[in-house]
Design a protein around this motif. Sequence first.
Motif, PDB file in Angstrom:
ATOM      1  N   ALA A  86       1.360  -0.614   0.386  1.00  0.00           N
ATOM      2  CA  ALA A  86      -0.491  -0.061   0.241  1.00  0.00           C
ATOM      3  C   ALA A  86       0.506   1.084  -0.660  1.00  0.00           C
ATOM      4  O   ALA A  86       0.674   1.951  -0.875  1.00  0.00           O
ATOM      5  CB  ALA A  86      -0.675   0.446   1.454  1.00  0.00           C
ATOM      6  N   ARG A  87       2.277   1.396   0.811  1.00  0.00           N
ATOM      7  CA  ARG A  87       3.339   2.356   0.859  1.00  0.00           C
ATOM      8  C   ARG A  87       3.612   2.498  -0.507  1.00  0.00           C
ATOM      9  O   ARG A  87       3.732   3.881  -0.918  1.00  0.00           O
ATOM     10  CB  ARG A  87       4.298   2.357   1.955  1.00  0.00           C
ATOM     11  CG  ARG A  87       4.844   3.425   1.838  1.00  0.00           C
ATOM     12  CD  ARG A  87       5.846   3.306   3.651  1.00  0.00           C
ATOM     13  NE  ARG A  87       5.637   2.245   4.356  1.00  0.00           N
ATOM     14  CZ  ARG A  87       5.790   1.132   5.153  1.00  0.00           C
ATOM     15  NH1 ARG A  87       6.317   0.639   4.255  1.00  0.00           N
ATOM     16  NH2 ARG A  87       5.133   0.471   6.352  1.00  0.00           N
ATOM     17  N   ARG A  88       3.879   1.818  -1.256  1.00  0.00           N
ATOM     18  CA  ARG A  88       4.603   1.979  -2.666  1.00  0.00           C
ATOM     19  C   ARG A  88       3.561   2.082  -3.407  1.00  0.00           C
ATOM     20  O   ARG A  88       3.736   3.470  -4.326  1.00  0.00           O
ATOM     21  CB  ARG A  88       4.883   0.102  -3.067  1.00  0.00           C
ATOM     22  CG  ARG A  88       6.115   0.290  -2.576  1.00  0.00           C
ATOM     23  CD  ARG A  88       7.186  -1.239  -3.264  1.00  0.00           C
ATOM     24  NE  ARG A  88       7.546  -1.959  -3.213  1.00  0.00           N
ATOM     25  CZ  ARG A  88       6.507  -3.221  -1.899  1.00  0.00           C
ATOM     26  NH1 ARG A  88       5.343  -4.104  -3.004  1.00  0.00           N
ATOM     27  NH2 ARG A  88       7.266  -3.927  -1.182  1.00  0.00           N
ATOM     28  N   VAL A  89       2.136   1.552  -3.355  1.00  0.00           N
ATOM     29  CA  VAL A  89       1.497   2.148  -4.322  1.00  0.00           C
ATOM     30  C   VAL A  89       0.770   3.563  -4.268  1.00  0.00           C
ATOM     31  O   VAL A  89       0.827   4.777  -5.349  1.00  0.00           O
ATOM     32  CB  VAL A  89      -0.172   1.206  -4.570  1.00  0.00           C
ATOM     33  CG1 VAL A  89      -1.563   1.816  -5.034  1.00  0.00           C
ATOM     34  CG2 VAL A  89      -0.308   0.209  -4.529  1.00  0.00           C
ATOM     35  N   MET A  90       0.592   3.472  -2.368  1.00  0.00           N
ATOM     36  CA  MET A  90       0.627   5.295  -2.616  1.00  0.00           C
ATOM     37  C   MET A  90       1.982   6.517  -2.745  1.00  0.00           C
ATOM     38  O   MET A  90       1.342   7.283  -3.236  1.00  0.00           O
ATOM     39  CB  MET A  90       0.309   5.756  -0.848  1.00  0.00           C
ATOM     40  CG  MET A  90      -0.950   4.747  -0.537  1.00  0.00           C
ATOM     41  SD  MET A  90      -2.262   5.571  -1.207  1.00  0.00           S
ATOM     42  CE  MET A  90      -2.210   7.225  -1.092  1.00  0.00           C
ATOM     43  N   TRP A  91       3.149   5.808  -2.802  1.00  0.00           N
ATOM     44  CA  TRP A  91       4.265   6.590  -3.169  1.00  0.00           C
ATOM     45  C   TRP A  91       4.535   6.957  -5.172  1.00  0.00           C
ATOM     46  O   TRP A  91       4.526   7.883  -5.600  1.00  0.00           O
ATOM     47  CB  TRP A  91       5.292   5.906  -3.226  1.00  0.00           C
ATOM     48  CG  TRP A  91       6.154   7.093  -1.390  1.00  0.00           C
ATOM     49  CD1 TRP A  91       6.134   5.985   0.071  1.00  0.00           C
ATOM     50  CD2 TRP A  91       6.521   8.528  -1.406  1.00  0.00           C
ATOM     51  NE1 TRP A  91       6.484   6.912   0.346  1.00  0.00           N
ATOM     52  CE2 TRP A  91       6.320   8.291  -0.120  1.00  0.00           C
ATOM     53  CE3 TRP A  91       6.406   9.231  -2.096  1.00  0.00           C
ATOM     54  CZ2 TRP A  91       6.627   9.133   0.534  1.00  0.00           C
ATOM     55  CZ3 TRP A  91       6.454  10.403  -1.207  1.00  0.00           C
ATOM     56  CH2 TRP A  91       7.402  10.280  -0.079  1.00  0.00           C
ATOM     57  N   LEU A  92       4.068   5.883  -5.555  1.00  0.00           N
ATOM     58  CA  LEU A  92       3.461   6.031  -6.731  1.00  0.00           C
ATOM     59  C   LEU A  92       2.421   6.510  -7.967  1.00  0.00           C
ATOM     60  O   LEU A  92       2.533   7.809  -8.331  1.00  0.00           O
ATOM     61  CB  LEU A  92       2.995   4.442  -7.661  1.00  0.00           C
ATOM     62  CG  LEU A  92       3.314   3.912  -8.600  1.00  0.00           C
ATOM     63  CD1 LEU A  92       4.470   4.383  -9.741  1.00  0.00           C
ATOM     64  CD2 LEU A  92       2.212   2.592  -9.473  1.00  0.00           C
ATOM     65  N   LEU A  93       1.465   6.761  -7.072  1.00  0.00           N
ATOM     66  CA  LEU A  93       0.430   7.668  -7.219  1.00  0.00           C
ATOM     67  C   LEU A  93       0.501   9.109  -7.145  1.00  0.00           C
ATOM     68  O   LEU A  93       0.819  10.282  -7.667  1.00  0.00           O
ATOM     69  CB  LEU A  93      -0.902   7.187  -6.338  1.00  0.00           C
ATOM     70  CG  LEU A  93      -1.843   6.424  -6.732  1.00  0.00           C
ATOM     71  CD1 LEU A  93      -2.551   5.627  -5.241  1.00  0.00           C
ATOM     72  CD2 LEU A  93      -1.867   6.294  -8.595  1.00  0.00           C
ATOM     73  N   VAL A  94       1.443   9.684  -5.761  1.00  0.00           N
ATOM     74  CA  VAL A  94       2.427  10.464  -5.638  1.00  0.00           C
ATOM     75  C   VAL A  94       3.050  11.023  -6.388  1.00  0.00           C
ATOM     76  O   VAL A  94       3.310  12.513  -6.875  1.00  0.00           O
ATOM     77  CB  VAL A  94       2.653  10.702  -3.674  1.00  0.00           C
ATOM     78  CG1 VAL A  94       3.499  12.078  -4.083  1.00  0.00           C
ATOM     79  CG2 VAL A  94       1.802  10.350  -2.770  1.00  0.00           C
TER      80      VAL A  94
END
Length: 82
Positions: A43-51
Motif C-alpha cells: 500500500a505504501r508503494r502504491v501511494m508513493w506511485l500515485l503521488v
Amino acid sequence: MARLSREAAVRRLLERSLPPVPPELPAEAVRRGARILRRRARARRVMWLLVVAAAVAFTVWALTARPWVEPPSGTTPPLTGW
C-alpha cells in the motif's frame, strides 16, 4: 464495585495459572503479521506511485497550459489617430 473488591478480583485473576497456548497459535500469528506487513508495504508503494504520478501529471499540465502567463486579449483596442 468497591475499590478493594476490584483489587481482590484482579489479584485472583493474576494468581491463576495461564491457560495453555495451542501449538499452532504462534506460527499463525507470525504468518498473519508477515502478511499484514507485506500489505502495508504494498500500500505504501502504491501511494508513493500515485503521488509521483500526480506530480508528473501536474508538471506536464503546468508546462503545456502555462497558467502563469496572461492570456491574450480577446479584442483589439480601437485604432484611432491614423
